[in-house]
Write a protein that holds these residues in place. Structure first.
Motif, PDB file in Angstrom:
ATOM      1  N   PHE A 285       0.798  -1.067   0.005  1.00 29.06           N
ATOM      2  CA  PHE A 285       0.079   0.123   0.068  1.00 29.06           C
ATOM      3  C   PHE A 285       0.677   1.248  -0.091  1.00 29.06           C
ATOM      4  O   PHE A 285       0.579   2.128  -0.747  1.00 29.06           O
ATOM      5  N   HIS A 286       2.103   1.151   0.628  1.00 34.53           N
ATOM      6  CA  HIS A 286       2.960   2.271   0.644  1.00 34.53           C
ATOM      7  C   HIS A 286       3.797   2.460  -0.619  1.00 34.53           C
ATOM      8  O   HIS A 286       3.791   3.555  -1.165  1.00 34.53           O
ATOM      9  N   ARG A 288       2.326   1.566  -3.619  1.00 28.35           N
ATOM     10  CA  ARG A 288       1.244   2.450  -4.633  1.00 28.35           C
ATOM     11  C   ARG A 288       1.279   3.881  -4.013  1.00 28.35           C
ATOM     12  O   ARG A 288       1.279   4.614  -5.161  1.00 28.35           O
ATOM     13  N   ALA A 289       1.269   4.061  -2.966  1.00 30.05           N
ATOM     14  CA  ALA A 289       0.941   5.617  -2.563  1.00 30.05           C
ATOM     15  C   ALA A 289       2.046   6.445  -2.985  1.00 30.05           C
ATOM     16  O   ALA A 289       2.156   7.530  -3.446  1.00 30.05           O
ATOM     17  N   ASP A 292       2.520   6.929  -6.656  1.00 29.61           N
ATOM     18  CA  ASP A 292       1.527   7.961  -7.372  1.00 29.61           C
ATOM     19  C   ASP A 292       1.897   9.372  -7.146  1.00 29.61           C
ATOM     20  O   ASP A 292       1.726   9.833  -8.297  1.00 29.61           O
ATOM     21  N   VAL A 353       1.110  10.892   3.137  1.00 27.11           N
ATOM     22  CA  VAL A 353       0.678   9.814   2.136  1.00 27.11           C
ATOM     23  C   VAL A 353       0.600   8.592   2.575  1.00 27.11           C
ATOM     24  O   VAL A 353      -0.117   7.517   2.647  1.00 27.11           O
ATOM     25  N   THR A 354       1.776   8.130   3.327  1.00 33.81           N
ATOM     26  CA  THR A 354       1.951   6.764   3.971  1.00 33.81           C
ATOM     27  C   THR A 354       1.185   6.653   5.195  1.00 33.81           C
ATOM     28  O   THR A 354       0.756   5.711   5.639  1.00 33.81           O
ATOM     29  N   SER A 357      -1.832   5.567   3.444  1.00 31.80           N
ATOM     30  CA  SER A 357      -1.803   4.308   2.900  1.00 31.80           C
ATOM     31  C   SER A 357      -1.750   3.302   4.007  1.00 31.80           C
ATOM     32  O   SER A 357      -2.281   2.112   3.788  1.00 31.80           O
ATOM     33  N   THR A 358      -1.569   3.622   5.327  1.00 30.52           N
ATOM     34  CA  THR A 358      -1.543   2.661   6.448  1.00 30.52           C
ATOM     35  C   THR A 358      -2.870   2.292   6.586  1.00 30.52           C
ATOM     36  O   THR A 358      -3.476   1.535   6.996  1.00 30.52           O
ATOM     37  N   GLU A 360      -5.449   2.771   4.758  1.00 25.35           N
ATOM     38  CA  GLU A 360      -5.990   2.113   3.565  1.00 25.35           C
ATOM     39  C   GLU A 360      -5.662   0.669   3.459  1.00 25.35           C
ATOM     40  O   GLU A 360      -6.666  -0.369   3.470  1.00 25.35           O
TER      41      GLU A 360
END
Length: 836
Positions: A285-286, A288-289, A292, A353-354, A357-358, A360
């Motif tokens: 998830f990190h 991808r974030a 991006d 953003v991380t 993402s956490t 998410e």
């Protein structure tokens, strides 16, 4: 070419001057509630334009909690400097209306009755912690945006997130350090931002903002729990048992962004493999974030998952997943780096953003994380049940207070402890009621017990990011062993320090042994009051009671107080210091009479310590904390910048803790003259090397040069890393008749060592009161080469110089405020130096 390079730099530099707004950080596919105040409306500037001060950060969190029904704010106490330690609970309004039931159900999942719970409908719990190191501020500044996003964001995706996740939001885990660093960065900020690495803004003054008030690294205190900030966090942690805990840090300016997992070979064996598998899944998830937004990153190198005293590793023995984030630091507002101009807003955005993402990951992996947590505790119960009837007893028959403080840590980790049913002896050690406790292995948090009590000397890897051992009963100089639970009495629900008392009023003398932990505090109060006191350098017996080396004697006659006043005062001292003071009616003793010259007259310590550039703040802070918080003894902290203007004759003790750089040569001259005139210098760890290189001592060191053979260029980093003794425990024999060892009851001691300084023993055995054994390794990692050097070496020496002396400790007697067991060595050097 030079003109083109200059032009490009100016373009980048110009861009760095531009102030960013929230659009730079926030996802644009989300709408935001206009009734929720943006950070600028409270803190007075855009996020990242200035470094937010702690007071404004907390003010914004208060206003958000008042404006949003998604946020509830808890008061958890204050820091040493009186700054608040709030926790925000962020989730859907419906969850808030049912929050205590959600918490109880979440905890029930970890207990035997949780097997029937349906995890399909339960929310995950995420603890998000920011900037535990105050000069790593991108985390707490990102907390401004994350809190706003969670309060103001609207839409189906936001509703889904908040319905399925309970967020425990800790916006500043180190308020005092964050405030210190924000002040530095802001007071040195120019209108025209200057990215030059030599700019003062990027070189904060000593001690820096990394640490808390007493200069402790609080990311090493999750297991010892000695600091108020840690105690607030641990209470919240155990109250909720989060599924994920994130710890937002910074690293060197020329790096990018790190997220866990760390080095695969450097995971503590008590951590389940499933934990690492889930960590890798969360990492995607990190990935991808950060992809991006085009940010560079790395994983599975440099950092490890070994020491459970760190925030990113502590959850791993509690059924959760710890995640470390490390952002390359701007250390100010914009700085040149190997990756171009590194701006403060850029570092904040990566942290933000991380953080998202956490959440998410927590939402998408909700059932998997909850099932893992339930399974973790189910397996732990099964393992614990196999040890039914097995327990650990620990204690010190001479020191109830120190035993209490180890028990206190266990209680803070919700570990059940019991009194001993009756006094007993096991393996030659006596365990007394009130001086000993029993810890059954068959209980919920048995993994924490394992982590705290185990000794380990074999490892999959020879490199460690932090210490390799932290065995708590050894740290506390406790006797301990395995016993049957039949030895246990009643469970301890309320721990209490021992009640001090004066056994009887005397018109002759009072005596107290030096064993109890708070005797240095009691003695300082007595000397400060102007009362004459003496210390015994031999053992003796009076009125059918035996007294050990180091016993303190207070004559009643020829004091400035009459006998009634003295009795009343000593009663206060005994109660405050939790010690027993014995009144005696005669000076006639079996052994040494009370009027013997074996009783030496004590002087009140007047201590000073060097601080500032060249001194390691951690070591200096540990001394300051010990004297100030534990023993109520004043310590004068003298900065190196004005040291040469200070009259040292005011002090009889000067402390030189570990140095990490250059110390001015004039310091050497002044200290040398002061010692020759009768002062006592206490030097610790690599301060000894400084003294040696400046020819203030003649101590012989064993050589530590190790030649690489068969090592390739690519292996050299691991080769040198393997020679680092990052922190392990070693056994030394002690001579209890020597004043440095007064107050110890055993003939050996466990020492914590994180240096490779090996001092040769003296040819006269009586000058080696502490000496490493021929098999010194008790727990932790040390290379074979260094272990050979350590055998038979000495961690303590005294060198006389003129009328004074220099006392040398190669090891850290006050490590991280939880190495209670060797604090007395340091205090003995302060109180009894004239008798050594």
């Amino acid at each position: 070419m030079k003109k083109l390079t200059l032009l490009l730099l100016l373009v980048h530099f110009s861009h760095a001057q531009e102030s960013v707004d929230l659009d730079y950080y926030l996802p644009q596919n989300v709408s935001y509630n206009p009734d929720i105040p943006v950070p600028r409306s409270v803190i007075g500037h855009e996020v990242g334009e200035w470094h937010v001060t702690h007071d404004r950060l907390i003010e914004y969190m208060k206003i958000l909690s008042e404006a949003s029904d998604r946020i509830a704010m808890e008061d958890r106490g204050t820091t040493y400097e009186g700054r608040p330690l709030p926790l925000l609970v962020i989730t859907a309004p419906e969850n808030h209306r049912n929050i205590e039931n959600i918490r109880q159900q979440h905890i029930k999942l970890t207990e035997s009755g949780g097997s029937d719970l349906n995890t399909d409908t339960m929310p995950t719990v995420v603890y998000q912690g920011f900037s535990i190191h105050g000069n790593e501020p991108s985390g707490s500044n990102a907390a401004l945006i994350a809190a706003y996003y969670l309060a103001a964001g609207q839409g189906p995706e936001m509703d889904e997130l908040l319905n399925n996740v309970v967020i425990l939001f800790d916006p500043a885990m180190n308020p005092d350090g964050l405030q210190r660093f924000a002040h530095w960065a802001n007071t040195n900020r120019s209108k025209n931002l200057n990215p030059d690495n030599n700019e003062r803004e990027y070189h904060e003054t000593w001690p820096g903002g990394r640490t808390n008030h007493y200069w402790f690294d609080m990311n090493r205190d999750w297991l010892p729990v000695q600091l108020p900030e840690s105690r607030a966090r641990i209470k919240s942690f155990h109250r909720w048992l989060p599924n994920i805990l994130t710890d937002h840090h910074e690293m060197g300016t020329n790096t990018t962004f790190f997220f866990q997992p760390g080095e695969p070979a450097r995971v503590h064996p008590l951590t389940p493999e499933t934990n690492q598998e889930l960590t890798r899944e969360i990492a995607q998830f990190h990935v991808r974030a950060l992809d991006d937004i085009g940010s560079l990153y790395f994983s599975e190198e440099n950092y490890d998952d070994y020491f459970y005293g760190k925030g990113s590793t502590f959850p791993d023995i509690n059924g959760g997943i710890g995640i470390l984030f490390e952002q390359g630091s701007s250390r100010g507002h914009v700085q040149e780096s190997d990756n171009g101009l590194l701006t403060f807003p850029f570092t904040i955005r990566n942290q933000f953003v991380t953080a998202l993402s956490t959440l998410e990951a927590a939402k998408n992996m909700r059932k998997k994380l909850l099932d893992y947590q339930r399974d973790f505790y189910a397996k732990t119960r099964t393992e614990a049940a196999r040890s039914k009837g097995s327990a650990i007893v620990f204690g010190n028959e001479k020191d109830a207070a120190k035993t209490y403080h180890l028990a206190e840590i266990l209680k803070k980790h919700r570990i059940r402890i019991y009194d001993v049913a009756e006094d007993f002896t096991e393996k030659g050690k006596r365990y007394k009621k009130g001086f000993s406790y029993i810890v059954p292995r068959n209980q919920k948090n048995t993994k924490i017990i394992d982590a705290m009590f185990e000794t380990r000397t074999e490892f999959a890897d020879s490199l460690f990011y932090d210490i390799s051992s932290w065995t708590f009963p050894l740290a506390f100089d406790m006797d301990y062993t395995e016993v049957n639970t039949s030895r246990a009495g009643s469970e301890i629900t309320e721990l209490q320090l021992p009640e001090g008392k004066v056994t009887k009023k005397s018109d002759y003398a009072y005596l107290f042994e030096w064993h109890e932990y708070y005797t240095p505090k009691a003695l300082y109060r007595i000397l400060q009051k102007g009362i004459r006191a003496k210390v015994s350098r031999s053992v003796f017996s009076v009125e059918d009671k035996e007294y050990d080396y180091g016993t303190i004697m207070i004559p009643v006659h020829n004091q400035d107080m009459n006998s009634d006043e003295l009795h009343s005062f000593l009663l206060e001292v005994a109660e405050e210091s939790h010690i027993d003071i014995h009144g005696v009616s005669t000076g006639y003793a079996a052994g040494t009479d009370l009027g013997s010259s074996q009783f030496g007259t004590l002087e009140m310590p007047k201590a000073a310590m060097l601080t500032g550039n060249g001194i390691t703040p951690y070591d200096a802070g540990e001394v300051w904390h010990l004297l100030d918080q534990r023993y109520d003894i004043p310590l004068t902290k003298i900065d190196e910048s004005y040291f040469n203007r200070v009259d040292l004759d005011k002090y009889n003790i000067f402390i030189l803790t570990s140095s990490r750089g250059h110390l001015d040569s004039t310091i050497k001259i002044k200290l040398n003259n002061w010692v020759k005139n009768g002062g006592t210098l206490i030097a610790c760890r690599n301060a000894i090397s400084w003294l040696k290189s400046n020819e203030l001592i003649k101590t012989e060191f064993r050589k530590t040069d190790i030649v690489a053979k068969g090592i390739t260029y690519g292996e050299q980093r691991d080769f040198h890393g393997a020679q680092v003794t990052g922190g392990a425990i070693f056994k030394a024999d002690i001579d209890r008749s020597h004043p440095i060892n007064f107050g110890y009851k055993n003939n050996s001691i466990s020492l914590f060592r994180n240096t490779n300084i090996f001092m040769e023993p003296d040819k006269q055995s009586y000058n080696n009161p502490i000496q490493y054994t021929d098999a010194p390794l008790v727990s932790g990692y040390i290379s074979e080469e260094n272990l050979e050097q350590l055998k038979g070496s000495v961690p303590f020496k005294i060198q006389r110089s003129g009328k004074g002396k220099i006392i040398l400790f190669t090891d850290n007697t006050n490590f991280r405020a939880f190495w209670f067991g060797t604090n007395k060595l340091f205090m003995n050097a302060i109180y009894f130096h004239k008798f050594m």
